[in-house]
Scaffold this motif. Structure first.
Motif, short mmCIF file in Angstrom:
data_model
loop_
_atom_site.label_atom_id
_atom_site.label_comp_id
_atom_site.label_asym_id
_atom_site.label_seq_id
_atom_site.Cartn_x
_atom_site.Cartn_y
_atom_site.Cartn_z
N GLU A 262 3.11 9.20 -0.56
CA GLU A 262 3.21 8.63 -1.91
C GLU A 262 1.90 8.83 -2.68
O GLU A 262 1.92 9.16 -3.87
N ARG A 263 0.80 8.66 -2.00
CA ARG A 263 -0.51 8.88 -2.63
C ARG A 263 -0.66 10.35 -3.02
O ARG A 263 -1.12 10.67 -4.11
N VAL B 227 -8.41 6.98 -6.77
CA VAL B 227 -8.91 7.23 -5.43
C VAL B 227 -10.29 7.87 -5.53
O VAL B 227 -10.70 8.31 -6.60
N SER C 173 1.31 10.97 -6.09
CA SER C 173 0.65 10.43 -7.28
C SER C 173 -0.54 11.30 -7.68
O SER C 173 -0.81 11.47 -8.86
N ARG D 65 0.84 -1.19 0.00
CA ARG D 65 0.00 0.00 0.00
C ARG D 65 0.88 1.24 0.00
O ARG D 65 1.94 1.26 0.60
N MET D 66 0.41 2.27 -0.67
CA MET D 66 1.14 3.52 -0.71
C MET D 66 0.91 4.28 0.59
O MET D 66 -0.18 4.26 1.15
N TYR E 98 -11.41 11.03 -0.65
CA TYR E 98 -10.03 10.79 -0.26
C TYR E 98 -9.14 11.91 -0.79
O TYR E 98 -8.23 12.38 -0.11
#
Length: 191
Positions: free
Chosen positions: A8-9, A40, A12, A3-4, A44
């Protein structure tokens, strides 16, 4: 598949936002399209960023950082004419390999102009600060010469416009760039 992390998310999301804003501009890009591109949900997305404006500014900041890094790496250990050509060639390569960065730049300028017309001067301050960072990154390797820096940045903007309009490298409009390479103030950015 691991999982990020939230960071990191977030990164992205910024990269996805850069691609979406580059294509559709600030007003023409929905947060839904950004969320969809990165995989996502919109809720979120808004846990990572307070709103579309914050996402756009983060994408603009990343775009400027990418260009800053290209210039800084190209000019490392060189100065003057050598730096001029190294930065010009590196920029041309970046624009060719990552057209979304070019288009994001153009969208940044348009978004600031639209915000300024609406009386929102704060929006442009962040983008102008990024531009000044690029100016300074170029200015020092060019010997802190205002004329050289202005010429380099002007050629860069011309490149942005020609590439954004889709002029192929062999088109005659690029001929002036090629002749400028050998003359004074030429940036070496031409194809």
């Amino acid at each position: 598949m691991a999982r990020m992390s939230a960071e990191e998310r977030r990164e992205s999301v910024v990269r996805a936002a850069m691609a979406e804003f580059a294509r559709g501009g600030y007003h023409g890009t929905s947060t839904e399209s950004i969320a969809k591109r990165v995989g996502v949900s919109q809720p979120y997305l808004f846990r990572l960023f307070p709103g579309k404006r914050a996402i756009f500014l983060a994408a603009a900041e990343q775009c400027v950082e990418d260009i800053h890094r290209v210039f800084a790496e190209a000019a490392e250990g060189v100065e003057g004419e050598e730096a001029l050509h190294a930065m010009g060639e590196a920029y041309h390569r970046m624009v060719s390999e990552h057209p979304e960065r070019l288009m994001m730049q153009m969208q940044m300028f348009l978004a600031v102009a639209a915000a300024e017309q609406e009386g929102d001067h704060e929006f442009g301050e962040a983008v102008r600060a990024g531009w000044m960072r690029l100016w300074d990154t170029v200015h020092l390797p060019l010997g802190a010469d205002v004329g050289e820096t202005t010429t380099f940045m002007a050629y860069g903007m011309l490149i942005n416009c020609l590439v954004a309009m889709g002029f192929p490298p062999e088109h005659r409009v690029w001929a002036g760039m090629e002749s400028a390479e050998g003359g004074e103030g030429g940036s070496g950015n031409g194809s």
